[in-house]
Motif scaffolding. Structure first.
Motif, PDB file in Angstrom:
ATOM      1  N   ASN A   1      -9.769  12.131   6.759  1.00  0.00           N
ATOM      2  CA  ASN A   1      -9.704  13.583   6.943  1.00  0.00           C
ATOM      3  C   ASN A   1      -8.806  13.846   8.144  1.00  0.00           C
ATOM      4  O   ASN A   1      -9.148  13.519   9.279  1.00  0.00           O
ATOM      5  CB  ASN A   1     -11.100  14.152   7.184  1.00  0.00           C
ATOM      6  N   ILE A   2      -7.632  14.423   7.895  1.00  0.00           N
ATOM      7  CA  ILE A   2      -6.645  14.617   8.966  1.00  0.00           C
ATOM      8  C   ILE A   2      -6.444  16.105   9.266  1.00  0.00           C
ATOM      9  O   ILE A   2      -5.426  16.496   9.846  1.00  0.00           O
ATOM     10  CB  ILE A   2      -5.300  13.972   8.576  1.00  0.00           C
ATOM     11  N   LEU A   3      -7.438  16.921   8.886  1.00  0.00           N
ATOM     12  CA  LEU A   3      -7.292  18.367   9.060  1.00  0.00           C
ATOM     13  C   LEU A   3      -7.044  18.737  10.519  1.00  0.00           C
ATOM     14  O   LEU A   3      -6.290  19.669  10.818  1.00  0.00           O
ATOM     15  CB  LEU A   3      -8.544  19.071   8.532  1.00  0.00           C
ATOM     16  N   ASN A   4      -7.658  17.984  11.448  1.00  0.00           N
ATOM     17  CA  ASN A   4      -7.556  18.328  12.866  1.00  0.00           C
ATOM     18  C   ASN A   4      -6.330  17.722  13.552  1.00  0.00           C
ATOM     19  O   ASN A   4      -6.140  17.933  14.757  1.00  0.00           O
ATOM     20  CB  ASN A   4      -8.821  17.887  13.605  1.00  0.00           C
ATOM     21  N   LEU A   5      -5.538  16.951  12.810  1.00  0.00           N
ATOM     22  CA  LEU A   5      -4.322  16.397  13.416  1.00  0.00           C
ATOM     23  C   LEU A   5      -3.242  17.469  13.494  1.00  0.00           C
ATOM     24  O   LEU A   5      -3.134  18.331  12.619  1.00  0.00           O
ATOM     25  CB  LEU A   5      -3.795  15.209  12.601  1.00  0.00           C
ATOM     26  N   SER A   6      -2.460  17.414  14.557  1.00  0.00           N
ATOM     27  CA  SER A   6      -1.347  18.349  14.703  1.00  0.00           C
ATOM     28  C   SER A   6      -0.233  17.978  13.728  1.00  0.00           C
ATOM     29  O   SER A   6      -0.130  16.837  13.256  1.00  0.00           O
ATOM     30  CB  SER A   6      -0.812  18.310  16.139  1.00  0.00           C
ATOM     31  N   LYS A   7       0.615  18.963  13.444  1.00  0.00           N
ATOM     32  CA  LYS A   7       1.759  18.689  12.580  1.00  0.00           C
ATOM     33  C   LYS A   7       2.677  17.667  13.255  1.00  0.00           C
ATOM     34  O   LYS A   7       2.844  17.674  14.473  1.00  0.00           O
ATOM     35  CB  LYS A   7       2.533  19.972  12.300  1.00  0.00           C
TER      36      LYS A   7
ATOM     37  N   GLU B   1       0.753  -4.535   7.971  1.00  0.00           N
ATOM     38  CA  GLU B   1       1.683  -3.657   7.273  1.00  0.00           C
ATOM     39  C   GLU B   1       1.748  -2.331   8.020  1.00  0.00           C
ATOM     40  O   GLU B   1       0.728  -1.836   8.521  1.00  0.00           O
ATOM     41  CB  GLU B   1       1.209  -3.441   5.833  1.00  0.00           C
ATOM     42  N   TYR B   2       2.947  -1.780   8.108  1.00  0.00           N
ATOM     43  CA  TYR B   2       3.152  -0.548   8.869  1.00  0.00           C
ATOM     44  C   TYR B   2       3.897   0.460   8.009  1.00  0.00           C
ATOM     45  O   TYR B   2       4.905   0.132   7.387  1.00  0.00           O
ATOM     46  CB  TYR B   2       3.957  -0.834  10.145  1.00  0.00           C
ATOM     47  N   LYS B   3       3.390   1.694   7.996  1.00  0.00           N
ATOM     48  CA  LYS B   3       4.044   2.779   7.281  1.00  0.00           C
ATOM     49  C   LYS B   3       3.959   4.036   8.139  1.00  0.00           C
ATOM     50  O   LYS B   3       3.330   4.020   9.217  1.00  0.00           O
ATOM     51  CB  LYS B   3       3.376   3.017   5.926  1.00  0.00           C
ATOM     52  N   GLN B   4       4.560   5.107   7.664  1.00  0.00           N
ATOM     53  CA  GLN B   4       4.414   6.378   8.369  1.00  0.00           C
ATOM     54  C   GLN B   4       4.300   7.515   7.360  1.00  0.00           C
ATOM     55  O   GLN B   4       4.713   7.383   6.207  1.00  0.00           O
ATOM     56  CB  GLN B   4       5.563   6.608   9.339  1.00  0.00           C
ATOM     57  N   PHE B   5       3.687   8.621   7.832  1.00  0.00           N
ATOM     58  CA  PHE B   5       3.529   9.788   6.969  1.00  0.00           C
ATOM     59  C   PHE B   5       3.672  11.033   7.832  1.00  0.00           C
ATOM     60  O   PHE B   5       3.646  10.973   9.075  1.00  0.00           O
ATOM     61  CB  PHE B   5       2.176   9.765   6.244  1.00  0.00           C
ATOM     62  N   ALA B   6       3.783  12.155   7.160  1.00  0.00           N
ATOM     63  CA  ALA B   6       3.938  13.436   7.864  1.00  0.00           C
ATOM     64  C   ALA B   6       2.702  14.300   7.645  1.00  0.00           C
ATOM     65  O   ALA B   6       2.134  14.342   6.548  1.00  0.00           O
ATOM     66  CB  ALA B   6       5.184  14.156   7.373  1.00  0.00           C
ATOM     67  N   LYS B   7       2.277  14.981   8.715  1.00  0.00           N
ATOM     68  CA  LYS B   7       1.179  15.963   8.632  1.00  0.00           C
ATOM     69  C   LYS B   7       1.813  17.345   8.684  1.00  0.00           C
ATOM     70  O   LYS B   7       2.629  17.642   9.561  1.00  0.00           O
ATOM     71  CB  LYS B   7       0.219  15.769   9.812  1.00  0.00           C
ATOM     72  N   GLU B   8       1.431  18.195   7.706  1.00  0.00           N
ATOM     73  CA  GLU B   8       2.011  19.542   7.694  1.00  0.00           C
ATOM     74  C   GLU B   8       0.971  20.572   8.064  1.00  0.00           C
ATOM     75  O   GLU B   8      -0.232  20.299   8.073  1.00  0.00           O
ATOM     76  CB  GLU B   8       2.585  19.848   6.316  1.00  0.00           C
TER      77      GLU B   8
ATOM     78  N   SER C   1       0.845  -1.194   0.000  1.00  0.00           N
ATOM     79  CA  SER C   1       0.000   0.000   0.000  1.00  0.00           C
ATOM     80  C   SER C   1       0.882   1.245   0.000  1.00  0.00           C
ATOM     81  O   SER C   1       2.059   1.188   0.350  1.00  0.00           O
ATOM     82  CB  SER C   1      -0.893  -0.011   1.238  1.00  0.00           C
ATOM     83  N   PHE C   2       0.307   2.365  -0.398  1.00  0.00           N
ATOM     84  CA  PHE C   2       1.048   3.616  -0.301  1.00  0.00           C
ATOM     85  C   PHE C   2       0.069   4.755   0.001  1.00  0.00           C
ATOM     86  O   PHE C   2      -1.111   4.704  -0.377  1.00  0.00           O
ATOM     87  CB  PHE C   2       1.853   3.899  -1.571  1.00  0.00           C
ATOM     88  N   ALA C   3       0.597   5.715   0.739  1.00  0.00           N
ATOM     89  CA  ALA C   3      -0.219   6.855   1.167  1.00  0.00           C
ATOM     90  C   ALA C   3       0.276   8.115   0.473  1.00  0.00           C
ATOM     91  O   ALA C   3       1.484   8.310   0.303  1.00  0.00           O
ATOM     92  CB  ALA C   3      -0.142   7.013   2.684  1.00  0.00           C
ATOM     93  N   TYR C   4      -0.653   8.980   0.093  1.00  0.00           N
ATOM     94  CA  TYR C   4      -0.298  10.227  -0.589  1.00  0.00           C
ATOM     95  C   TYR C   4      -1.379  11.274  -0.312  1.00  0.00           C
ATOM     96  O   TYR C   4      -2.531  10.910   0.003  1.00  0.00           O
ATOM     97  CB  TYR C   4      -0.137   9.976  -2.094  1.00  0.00           C
ATOM     98  N   PRO C   5      -1.082  12.525  -0.402  1.00  0.00           N
ATOM     99  CA  PRO C   5       0.293  13.052  -0.517  1.00  0.00           C
ATOM    100  C   PRO C   5       1.051  12.842   0.792  1.00  0.00           C
ATOM    101  O   PRO C   5       0.449  12.628   1.834  1.00  0.00           O
ATOM    102  CB  PRO C   5       0.062  14.530  -0.805  1.00  0.00           C
ATOM    103  N   ASN C   6       2.315  12.924   0.729  1.00  0.00           N
ATOM    104  CA  ASN C   6       3.143  12.755   1.918  1.00  0.00           C
ATOM    105  C   ASN C   6       4.305  13.745   1.826  1.00  0.00           C
ATOM    106  O   ASN C   6       5.194  13.548   0.990  1.00  0.00           O
ATOM    107  CB  ASN C   6       3.664  11.322   2.011  1.00  0.00           C
ATOM    108  N   PRO C   7       4.282  14.828   2.589  1.00  0.00           N
ATOM    109  CA  PRO C   7       3.354  15.094   3.706  1.00  0.00           C
ATOM    110  C   PRO C   7       1.957  15.496   3.222  1.00  0.00           C
ATOM    111  O   PRO C   7       1.784  15.960   2.100  1.00  0.00           O
ATOM    112  CB  PRO C   7       4.036  16.226   4.452  1.00  0.00           C
ATOM    113  N   ALA C   8       0.963  15.258   4.105  1.00  0.00           N
ATOM    114  CA  ALA C   8      -0.437  15.571   3.794  1.00  0.00           C
ATOM    115  C   ALA C   8      -0.910  16.720   4.685  1.00  0.00           C
ATOM    116  O   ALA C   8      -0.410  16.915   5.799  1.00  0.00           O
ATOM    117  CB  ALA C   8      -1.298  14.336   3.997  1.00  0.00           C
ATOM    118  N   ARG C   9      -1.937  17.471   4.195  1.00  0.00           N
ATOM    119  CA  ARG C   9      -2.437  18.620   4.961  1.00  0.00           C
ATOM    120  C   ARG C   9      -3.842  18.371   5.489  1.00  0.00           C
ATOM    121  O   ARG C   9      -4.097  18.537   6.686  1.00  0.00           O
ATOM    122  CB  ARG C   9      -2.417  19.871   4.090  1.00  0.00           C
TER     123      ARG C   9
END
Length: 341
Positions: A315-321, A334-341, A263-271
């Motif tokens: 919807n990750i709008l309310n997540l902190s950076k 499966e484990y992955k990581q992403f960044a919230k901007e 699997s893959f997550a996008y965009p990364n970082p996501a807003r």
């Protein structure tokens, strides 16, 4: 006393095969002379077509007994058949005796060689045949190998390779006259390579074989063109295997490796929205979670995956950076990581 040949004949007929030498001239030329301490000499007075070894020869008479030359022999010319003659005289310096020897040289069986493979794999069968053998009545014919632990061959010329090494294959024939001929050829038996294996590092898109040479990749048993390197990147879901071929010998295929695209997550970082593309080789349920860096689950969805690709959105709008973990739970987590901007 007068030297006399012991055979009591002036002419001796001898039959031999064209590919052999006659090594019994010593006994045929055995001579008796009653004198003592007299030198006896045998000489060739009429040269044969073939080669005569050991003549002329001299021996000292011990007295009242027979003497003979040493290592006298006759070899017919290569390829010669028919009658060849030799005229030998023995002398004590005063008197002589003569002997006429007629060699009837028979043709040797026609055998120009054998043909067959020069290499084989352990467990493999190879066929051998003769070259230039005329049909005829053979008193004897036989296929053989010099080492039955390496390879055996039946009387139809079918060889069975048993163990790695170098063996000699031989074919012998003989006609009713006893004239024989043989031909031989070496064959190298190579071992079957060990069964290879496939691995995949966590999160990697490529598969890796545990071998470095002679590689061929397969998808569901079908050969993949130009897939001959240690690492292979599949373009789709599939059951992949690999073989190794060394010296023309191919291993058993590896166990099939079920490849499912990661699997893959996008965009990364996501807003605001995180898209997660989930591949699957069949319909099944999955749990998708977003957790913080301490693995505390913050968001979760249970989704039905379809065969192929399934899109899941958060919807990750309310997540902190910061950095977050993505957990995908199926039969293989499966484990992955992403960044919230």
């Amino acid at each position: 006393a007068i030297p006399k040949f012991n055979n009591n004949s002036t002419s001796i007929p001898i039959t031999l095969c064209g590919n052999t030498s006659f090594n019994k001239l010593d006994s045929i030329l055995s001579t008796f002379d009653g004198d003592s301490q007299q030198r006896i000499e045998w000489t060739v007075r009429r040269t044969a077509r073939g080669r005569v070894n050991g003549l002329p020869a001299q021996r000292l008479l011990p007295g009242n007994q027979s003497v003979q030359p040493t290592n006298a022999s006759y070899t017919p010319p290569a390829g010669f058949t028919g009658l060849d003659t030799l005229f030998v005289q023995v002398s004590d310096g005063l008197s002589t005796d003569s002997l006429f020897i007629a060699f009837n040289v028979l043709p040797q069986p026609a055998l120009n060689g054998i043909t067959g493979a020069t290499s084989a794999c352990v467990g493999e069968q190879k066929e051998f045949s003769t070259v230039g053998t005329r049909q005829g009545v053979w008193a004897f014919k036989n296929w053989s190998t010099n080492d039955a632990t390496l390879a055996t061959i039946d009387q139809n010329g079918v060889l069975r390779a048993k163990k790695s090494g170098t063996a000699t294959v031989r074919f012998d024939i003989a006609d009713p006259n006893g004239c024989a001929q043989f031909a031989q050829q070496t064959i190298t038996v190579f071992p079957i390579p060990a069964k290879p294996s496939i691995s995949r590092e966590f999160g990697a898109t490529e598969l890796k074989a545990n071998i470095t040479t002679g590689i061929q990749w397969f998808d569901a048993g079908v050969r993949i063109q130009n897939a001959t390197k240690q690492e292979f990147t599949p373009g789709k879901h599939g059951r992949y295997s690999v073989t190794q071929t060394l010296n023309g010998c191919t291993s058993a295929p590896s166990d099939e490796f079920l490849f499912v695209e990661t699997s893959f997550a996008y965009p990364n970082p996501a807003r605001d929205v995180l898209n997660i593309q989930l591949p699957s080789d069949k319909q099944k349920m999955a749990i998708v979670q977003i957790a913080d860096i301490s693995w505390r689950v913050l968001m979760e969805k249970e989704v039905q995956l379809n065969k192929g690709q399934t899109l899941v959105q958060f919807n990750i709008l309310n997540l902190s950076k910061g950095i977050y973990r993505l957990i995908i739970k199926t039969e293989n987590n499966e484990y992955k990581q992403f960044a919230k901007e």
